[in-house]
Design a protein around this motif. Structure first.
Motif, mmCIF file in Angstrom:
data_model
loop_
_atom_site.group_PDB
_atom_site.id
_atom_site.type_symbol
_atom_site.label_atom_id
_atom_site.label_comp_id
_atom_site.label_asym_id
_atom_site.label_seq_id
_atom_site.Cartn_x
_atom_site.Cartn_y
_atom_site.Cartn_z
ATOM 1 N N HIS A 1 -2.088 -0.575 3.264
ATOM 2 C CA HIS A 1 -0.729 -0.913 2.814
ATOM 3 C C HIS A 1 0.124 -1.478 3.928
ATOM 4 C CE1 HIS A 1 1.559 2.528 4.486
ATOM 5 N NE2 HIS A 1 0.506 3.292 4.200
ATOM 6 N N LEU B 1 -4.776 -9.425 -1.030
ATOM 7 C CA LEU B 1 -4.007 -8.241 -0.678
ATOM 8 C C LEU B 1 -4.830 -7.373 0.266
ATOM 9 C CD1 LEU B 1 -1.409 -6.499 -1.314
ATOM 10 C CD2 LEU B 1 -2.869 -5.299 -2.972
ATOM 11 N N ARG C 1 -0.762 2.544 -4.174
ATOM 12 C CA ARG C 1 0.075 1.439 -3.687
ATOM 13 C C ARG C 1 -0.555 0.092 -4.031
ATOM 14 N NH1 ARG C 1 3.362 2.407 0.555
ATOM 15 N NH2 ARG C 1 4.187 0.355 0.022
ATOM 16 N N VAL C 2 -1.881 0.005 -3.956
ATOM 17 C CA VAL C 2 -2.561 -1.229 -4.345
ATOM 18 C C VAL C 2 -2.260 -1.570 -5.802
ATOM 19 C CG1 VAL C 2 -4.826 -2.250 -4.793
ATOM 20 C CG2 VAL C 2 -4.410 -1.073 -2.632
ATOM 21 N N GLU D 1 0.281 -0.636 -7.617
ATOM 22 C CA GLU D 1 1.686 -1.017 -7.758
ATOM 23 C C GLU D 1 1.896 -2.469 -7.344
ATOM 24 O OE1 GLU D 1 3.746 1.783 -5.344
ATOM 25 O OE2 GLU D 1 3.596 3.432 -6.798
ATOM 26 N N ALA D 2 1.275 -2.869 -6.244
ATOM 27 C CA ALA D 2 1.416 -4.253 -5.774
ATOM 28 C C ALA D 2 0.835 -5.228 -6.792
ATOM 29 C CB ALA D 2 0.726 -4.415 -4.427
ATOM 30 N N GLY E 1 -0.322 -6.005 3.131
ATOM 31 C CA GLY E 1 -0.710 -4.984 2.183
ATOM 32 C C GLY E 1 0.434 -4.773 1.218
ATOM 33 N N ALA E 2 0.430 -3.644 0.564
ATOM 34 C CA ALA E 2 1.444 -3.371 -0.451
ATOM 35 C C ALA E 2 2.857 -3.360 0.126
ATOM 36 C CB ALA E 2 1.146 -2.034 -1.129
ATOM 37 N N ASP E 3 2.993 -3.016 1.418
ATOM 38 C CA ASP E 3 4.333 -2.905 2.005
ATOM 39 C C ASP E 3 5.086 -4.230 2.009
ATOM 40 O OD1 ASP E 3 3.673 -0.296 2.506
ATOM 41 O OD2 ASP E 3 3.617 -0.469 4.689
ATOM 42 N N THR F 1 -10.023 -2.549 -9.881
ATOM 43 C CA THR F 1 -9.061 -3.617 -10.158
ATOM 44 C C THR F 1 -9.698 -4.878 -10.736
ATOM 45 O OG1 THR F 1 -9.298 -4.497 -7.899
ATOM 46 C CG2 THR F 1 -7.557 -2.842 -8.272
ATOM 47 N N ILE G 1 3.800 -7.497 0.594
ATOM 48 C CA ILE G 1 3.370 -8.590 -0.275
ATOM 49 C C ILE G 1 4.548 -9.216 -1.006
ATOM 50 C CG2 ILE G 1 2.827 -7.047 -2.228
ATOM 51 C CD1 ILE G 1 0.884 -10.247 -1.188
#
Length: 349
Positions: free
Chosen positions: A99, A95, A118-119, A121-122, A73-75, A160, A77
Motif C-alpha cells: 500500500h 497497482l 486496501r487493494v 478498496e483501491a 499502492g493503495a495510499d 481480483t 493511486i
C-alpha cells in the motif's frame, strides 16, 4: 494516405491530399503508427528517485499511452488518477501490492504493507485505470521476506482476477523460484537484465524456467531502466528466438535526463541495432501492448476508433546507445518521434 480525425476519433482514411480539415499536419516523409504504448514507466513526480511528470515521458516523447508500473499502492493511486485526468497523455497503471508503493524502495520488506483490504478498496475506486498488480521481487525490495510477497501477490491476483507484473533482479530469491510462480497472462519485466540472477546461463542459453514460462503464456517485457537491460543478454535472447512481447522503458526523471534510457524511442532504437525489423519494434509498442491491455483499439488505425497516433522517422546517422551495464555501441539509424495524437489532440515532439 490522409487520416481524418473528428471529435477525438478516426473519421476516415483517404488517399493522400484528398481530405479537408480545419487543421492539417503534413507528415510527408514520416511514418505513422497507432499511438505508442510504454508498458513500464514511473509517472508520479513526487516520488524519489522513481518519479516523473506524465507528459514529459508521454506525449512529449511521442508516447500516447503510458502504463505506470506500480509507483503507487493503495495510499497514492488516487493522486496518480488525479494527475492523469489533467494530462494530455493517456494513463493506465499497475497497482503496487504494497500500500505504500514506491515511497521507499524496500516496499515489500514488511509483509504488513501487503494489505488485501486496501487493494480491494483501491480497485473499487480506480478500476478504470488499474490493469494489473505489481510486485518487485528482488533482494533490495523484499529483503528477508524471500518469495513470500510473490505468493501473496499470486493470491491477490486470484482474488481480483488481475494479472501480475513481476520485476526481477538480484537474488535472493533465486530466479527459478520467482518464475515458477508466474502464470499465463502475467508479465515478467526486466527479462533482459544482466545481473547474476538473470534468465540465461553464462554461456547464453535460456534457463529451463524461462522456456517453461514462455510455453505457459507468460509475457516478456523489456523494462530497460537504469539497471535492467544488457546488450549481451539481449543477444542471447535474439539467438534463441526469445523476442520481447513488449518493449518498454522503465523511465523516470533520473534515467530520462541522464540516461541510459532517455526515451522510449531511444530504447526502441536499441532493438533495431540488435537486428529486429522496424515492423517488429513498432508492433512491440503498439499492437502487442494493446492486446495485452485488452484495449485492441489502442494498437490499430481503424475508422471509428479513438485517434491515438504516433508520427516518427527513422533517421540515418551515427548515435551512441548505452545499456545498463555501461556498454556503448554505435547504431547507424535511430527512431525519432515527430508528433503524437491522443484523443484527437495533436502534440509536436
Amino acid at each position: 494516405m490522409d487520416i481524418v480525425v473528428e471529435n477525438g476519433r478516426i473519421a476516415a482514411i483517404t488517399p493522400a491530399n484528398s481530405a479537408q480539415g480545419d487543421k492539417v499536419y503534413d507528415g510527408s516523409g514520416q511514418y505513422v503508427s497507432s499511438g505508442w504504448i510504454d508498458m513500464h514507466v514511473h509517472a508520479v513526480p513526487g516520488l524519489d528517485p522513481y518519479g516523473d511528470e506524465i507528459d514529459e515521458i508521454g506525449v512529449k516523447q511521442g508516447v500516447a499511452t503510458i502504463v505506470d508500473a506500480g509507483s503507487c499502492g493503495a495510499d497514492r493511486i488516487g493522486e496518480l488518477a488525479q494527475d492523469a485526468a489533467r494530462a494530455k497523455t493517456n494513463v493506465l497503471a499497475f497497482l503496487n501490492i504494497s500500500h505504500i508503493g514506491l515511497e521507499r524502495i524496500d516496499e515489500l520488506s514488511n509483509l504488513d504493507w501487503i494489505d488485501a483490504e486496501r487493494v480491494m478498496e483501491a480497485l473499487g475506486s480506480y478500476r478504470d485505470i488499474i490493469v494489473g498488480l505489481k510486485a518487485r521481487i528482488s533482494r533490495s525490495v523484499v529483503k528477508e521476506q524471500g518469495v513470500e510477497p510473490l505468493r501473496r501477490a499470486r493470491k491477490l491476483s486470484l482474488d481480483t482476477s488481475l494479472p501480475l507484473m513481476v520485476h526481477i533482479g538480484s537474488g535472493p530469491p533465486g530466479i527459478e523460484q520467482v518464475i515458477s510462480l508466474l502464470e499465463k497472462g502475467d508479465i515478467v519485466t526486466h527479462y533482459l537484465n544482466g545481473k547474476a540472477n538473470n534468465l540465461f546461463t553464462p554461456d547464453g542459453n535460456p534457463l529451463p524456467a524461462l522456456q517453461e514460462a514462455i510455453a505457459s503464456g507468460v509475457h516478456l517485457d523489456v523494462g530497460h531502466g537504469t539497471a535492467s537491460f544488457s546488450f549481451r543478454v539481449a543477444e542471447f535472447a535474439r539467438r534463441h528466438g526469445i523476442a520481447p512481447n513488449t518493449i518498454s522503458s522503465d523511465i523516470y526523471r533520473g534515467n530520462r535526463l541522464n540516461g541510459p534510457v532517455y526515451s522510449l524511442a531511444h530504447v526502441m532504437s536499441k532493438f533495431l541495432l540488435l537486428g529486429y525489423s522496424l515492423n517488429e519494434v513498432i508492433a512491440a509498442v503498439t499492437e502487442a501492448a494493446a492486446v495485452w491491455l485488452g484495449r485492441p483499439e489502442l494498437g490499430r488505425i481503424q475508422v471509428g476508433d479513438p485517434a491515438h497516433l504516433t508520427l516518427f522517422t527513422v533517421t540515418e546517422g551515427d548515435i551512441e546507445l548505452t545499456d545498463s551495464e555501461g556498454e556503448t555501441r554505435i547504431a547507424k539509424r535511430y527512431i525519432e518521434p515527430k508528433g503524437v495524437v491522443v484523443h484527437g489532440s495533436f502534440t509536436a515532439c
